[in-house]
Motif scaffolding. Sequence first.
Motif, mmCIF file in Angstrom:
data_model
loop_
_atom_site.group_PDB
_atom_site.id
_atom_site.type_symbol
_atom_site.label_atom_id
_atom_site.label_comp_id
_atom_site.label_asym_id
_atom_site.label_seq_id
_atom_site.Cartn_x
_atom_site.Cartn_y
_atom_site.Cartn_z
ATOM 1 N N ILE A 10 0.666 -1.339 -0.055
ATOM 2 C CA ILE A 10 -0.455 -0.217 -0.129
ATOM 3 C C ILE A 10 1.024 1.078 -0.414
ATOM 4 O O ILE A 10 0.535 2.571 -0.674
ATOM 5 C CB ILE A 10 -0.639 -0.030 1.322
ATOM 6 C CG1 ILE A 10 -1.847 -0.691 1.177
ATOM 7 C CG2 ILE A 10 -1.768 1.749 1.743
ATOM 8 C CD1 ILE A 10 -2.828 -1.405 2.866
ATOM 9 N N GLU A 14 0.628 3.244 -7.027
ATOM 10 C CA GLU A 14 -0.120 4.294 -7.561
ATOM 11 C C GLU A 14 -1.178 4.010 -8.345
ATOM 12 O O GLU A 14 -0.725 4.146 -9.235
ATOM 13 C CB GLU A 14 1.009 4.867 -8.206
ATOM 14 C CG GLU A 14 2.448 4.840 -7.061
ATOM 15 C CD GLU A 14 3.741 5.960 -8.103
ATOM 16 O OE1 GLU A 14 3.178 5.813 -9.485
ATOM 17 O OE2 GLU A 14 4.837 6.571 -7.549
ATOM 18 N N LEU A 18 -5.467 9.083 -6.398
ATOM 19 C CA LEU A 18 -5.067 9.916 -4.751
ATOM 20 C C LEU A 18 -3.413 9.593 -4.929
ATOM 21 O O LEU A 18 -3.330 10.408 -3.968
ATOM 22 C CB LEU A 18 -5.741 9.432 -4.390
ATOM 23 C CG LEU A 18 -7.236 9.767 -4.133
ATOM 24 C CD1 LEU A 18 -7.548 8.888 -3.158
ATOM 25 C CD2 LEU A 18 -7.559 11.084 -4.272
ATOM 26 N N HIS A 19 -2.151 9.073 -5.026
ATOM 27 C CA HIS A 19 -1.229 8.897 -4.887
ATOM 28 C C HIS A 19 -0.782 10.161 -4.738
ATOM 29 O O HIS A 19 0.460 10.467 -4.970
ATOM 30 C CB HIS A 19 -0.729 7.883 -5.664
ATOM 31 C CG HIS A 19 0.176 8.240 -6.883
ATOM 32 N ND1 HIS A 19 -0.358 7.467 -7.879
ATOM 33 C CD2 HIS A 19 1.221 8.284 -7.133
ATOM 34 C CE1 HIS A 19 0.189 8.433 -8.410
ATOM 35 N NE2 HIS A 19 1.293 8.517 -8.449
ATOM 36 N N CYS A 84 -4.881 7.210 0.358
ATOM 37 C CA CYS A 84 -4.379 8.077 0.341
ATOM 38 C C CYS A 84 -5.772 9.276 0.491
ATOM 39 O O CYS A 84 -6.183 9.328 -0.299
ATOM 40 C CB CYS A 84 -4.221 8.268 -1.295
ATOM 41 S SG CYS A 84 -2.383 6.354 -1.534
#
Length: 183
Positions: A10, A14, A18-19, A84
């Motif tokens: 986690i 990617e 949201l990453h 994220c």
Amino acid sequence: MEIDDHNDEIKACERCRLHENRTQAVPNQGSADADVMIVGKMVGYKDDKVGLPYQGEAGNVLDYALERADKTRKDVFLTNLTRCYPPESRDPRTDELDRCAPYFERELELVDPDVIVALGKLVAERILGRDVKIGDEHGTHHTYNTLTYRGEVVVTYNVGAATYEPGLRDTIAEDIVHAFDLV
Ligand code: SF4
């Protein structure tokens, strides 16, 4: 797979947009042997900075509820449907929830809880697969049944809601106490 390997995956993920906005991914917290899994929808602003879920005022609401149940964070498994922090704390989008969903499914296998506490409408609807009116259904429990997991789901309010509606603190606490009564 062990929980540490799962969390490392986690942290490097990617899979969705949201990453791009995160300081760090926030996988989960608590015991992988827990009977009760508590599930929110997303990582908060402070969670993103600290690297742990349920920080700040919303975290205080959760800790109060656990205290009412005579429990601590070490007695539960805390996670979110997305890991994220979304820009400006917006809700996660459907495609982001879908991309992150395999992590939740894997946590169900790894932790194998007896009871899931769904925090808020979005989480309850994703887990139960139907419309949920939290005002009508909070404190009730439902059987969650998939190919890989069967357990009870207790629906309650999002802990964030109690930060601007303080009366919900005790409602959430009572619903979480009820979840432990089912174990
Ligand atoms: S929210 Fe989930 S799917 Fe999206 S990048 Fe973060 S860990 Fe990966």
